[in-house]
Motif scaffolding. Structure first.
Motif, PDB file in Angstrom:
ATOM      1  N   ASP A  41       0.853  -1.187   0.000  1.00 47.08           N
ATOM      2  CA  ASP A  41       0.000   0.000   0.000  1.00 47.08           C
ATOM      3  C   ASP A  41       0.891   1.239   0.000  1.00 47.08           C
ATOM      4  O   ASP A  41       1.731   1.400   0.886  1.00 47.08           O
ATOM      5  N   ALA A  42       0.706   2.124  -0.977  1.00 51.65           N
ATOM      6  CA  ALA A  42       1.555   3.312  -1.100  1.00 51.65           C
ATOM      7  C   ALA A  42       0.950   4.545  -0.447  1.00 51.65           C
ATOM      8  O   ALA A  42       1.455   5.649  -0.627  1.00 51.65           O
ATOM      9  N   THR A  43      -0.115   4.363   0.330  1.00 53.29           N
ATOM     10  CA  THR A  43      -0.828   5.511   0.901  1.00 53.29           C
ATOM     11  C   THR A  43       0.091   6.470   1.641  1.00 53.29           C
ATOM     12  O   THR A  43      -0.028   7.697   1.519  1.00 53.29           O
ATOM     13  N   ALA A  44       1.019   5.940   2.428  1.00 51.45           N
ATOM     14  CA  ALA A  44       1.877   6.782   3.268  1.00 51.45           C
ATOM     15  C   ALA A  44       2.970   7.499   2.483  1.00 51.45           C
ATOM     16  O   ALA A  44       3.704   8.309   3.053  1.00 51.45           O
ATOM     17  N   LEU A  77       0.379  11.223  14.322  1.00 51.95           N
ATOM     18  CA  LEU A  77       0.006   9.849  13.983  1.00 51.95           C
ATOM     19  C   LEU A  77      -0.151   9.719  12.480  1.00 51.95           C
ATOM     20  O   LEU A  77      -0.669  10.618  11.825  1.00 51.95           O
ATOM     21  N   GLY A  78       0.310   8.589  11.928  1.00 47.93           N
ATOM     22  CA  GLY A  78       0.203   8.386  10.488  1.00 47.93           C
ATOM     23  C   GLY A  78       0.905   9.473   9.710  1.00 47.93           C
ATOM     24  O   GLY A  78       0.349  10.039   8.769  1.00 47.93           O
ATOM     25  N   SER A  79       2.159   9.745  10.083  1.00 44.81           N
ATOM     26  CA  SER A  79       2.879  10.902   9.524  1.00 44.81           C
ATOM     27  C   SER A  79       3.086  10.818   8.023  1.00 44.81           C
ATOM     28  O   SER A  79       3.169  11.849   7.355  1.00 44.81           O
ATOM     29  N   THR A 103       7.432  14.167  17.770  1.00 45.70           N
ATOM     30  CA  THR A 103       7.668  12.760  17.460  1.00 45.70           C
ATOM     31  C   THR A 103       6.819  12.401  16.246  1.00 45.70           C
ATOM     32  O   THR A 103       5.587  12.566  16.269  1.00 45.70           O
ATOM     33  N   LEU A 104       7.464  11.947  15.188  1.00 44.42           N
ATOM     34  CA  LEU A 104       6.786  11.504  13.968  1.00 44.42           C
ATOM     35  C   LEU A 104       6.592   9.995  14.044  1.00 44.42           C
ATOM     36  O   LEU A 104       7.514   9.265  14.418  1.00 44.42           O
ATOM     37  N   THR A 105       5.401   9.513  13.678  1.00 46.96           N
ATOM     38  CA  THR A 105       5.147   8.073  13.757  1.00 46.96           C
ATOM     39  C   THR A 105       4.414   7.566  12.523  1.00 46.96           C
ATOM     40  O   THR A 105       3.685   8.302  11.859  1.00 46.96           O
ATOM     41  N   GLU A 111       6.834   2.035   6.957  1.00 47.65           N
ATOM     42  CA  GLU A 111       6.811   3.368   6.337  1.00 47.65           C
ATOM     43  C   GLU A 111       7.856   4.320   6.917  1.00 47.65           C
ATOM     44  O   GLU A 111       7.942   5.479   6.503  1.00 47.65           O
ATOM     45  N   LEU A 112       8.667   3.837   7.855  1.00 50.60           N
ATOM     46  CA  LEU A 112       9.620   4.725   8.507  1.00 50.60           C
ATOM     47  C   LEU A 112      10.804   5.152   7.635  1.00 50.60           C
ATOM     48  O   LEU A 112      11.347   6.243   7.845  1.00 50.60           O
ATOM     49  N   PRO A 113      11.268   4.350   6.660  1.00 52.31           N
ATOM     50  CA  PRO A 113      12.426   4.798   5.867  1.00 52.31           C
ATOM     51  C   PRO A 113      12.216   6.150   5.177  1.00 52.31           C
ATOM     52  O   PRO A 113      13.093   7.017   5.246  1.00 52.31           O
TER      53      PRO A 113
END
Length: 215
Positions: free
Chosen positions: A33-36, A65-67, A84-86, A91-93
């Protein structure tokens, strides 16, 4: 929203001019899923609202949330918040990459799968919770419950949740979230400038300000 642009952002004097992040799905597999990986419709109007109301977040402990790409949270950090980004671990990279491109802005990047008690307990509670474009119809009932529970667990009685939402065609699918949120939180609303979505139409943007109901 512009899926063709490698970077996307906004220009505001409070951010020192142009402020942008990288977006895209070059490393996405067909089954992912590419949403993020995109800057969605409410993000820029929401970031502009924060710029115009920066006293709300300055020197506050803020979590997003859902950055996704991190545009909103990074803008908040640039404005003086302790951010704080989450997002999901997968999706963190990209989120970390965008944080690294703004080396003058100190932020933490952490995993937070909604409803994951281990992730949530490590994060603690915050003065401000930012949520932008985190409802989009798909699996809405499940997502809404997990997001709502995460918001509640990260809150104290004094926490303000700033929740930006674009009224797309999925409003009926997302309605359960807003109905359930009204049982947990008090709310007031702010209408933001509309965003132009793909196809040239405008999307109505609202920012809901939630706080835990007083018992």
């Amino acid at each position: 929203m512009n899926r063709n642009a490698p970077t996307l952002g906004l220009t505001h004097e409070a951010l020192g001019g142009l402020f942008s992040v990288t977006q895209g799905e070059e490393d996405i597999n067909d089954d992912q899923d590419a949403t993020a990986r995109w800057v969605w419709d409410a993000a820029v109007p929401f970031a502009e609202w924060l710029c115009d109301n920066k006293e709300i977040i300055q020197n506050k402990r803020v979590i997003e949330l859902g950055s996704g790409t991190g545009l909103v949270g990074l803008a908040a950090a640039k404005l003086g918040a302790k951010v704080t980004l989450t997002d999901l671990p997968t999706e963190l990279p990209l989120l970390q990459y965008n944080a690294d491109q703004h080396k003058d802005i100190p932020v933490n990047v952490c995993p937070c799968s909604w409803g994951n008690k281990e992730h949530i307990s490590k994060l603690g509670t915050f003065d401000i919770i930012l949520v932008s474009d985190c409802l989009y119809g798909r699996d809405s009932d499940v997502v809404s419950l997990l997001l709502l529970e995460t918001m509640r667990l990260l809150s104290t009685p004094s926490t303000r949740i700033l929740f930006a939402y674009c009224y797309r065609e999925n409003l009926l699918c997302d309605l359960s979230f807003f109905e359930q949120a009204s049982d947990v939180f008090d709310a007031k609303s702010h209408k933001l400038p509309p965003s132009q979505i793909e196809g040239g139409d405008e999307c109505e943007i609202w920012m809901l300000e939630y706080s835990l109901k007083k018992t």
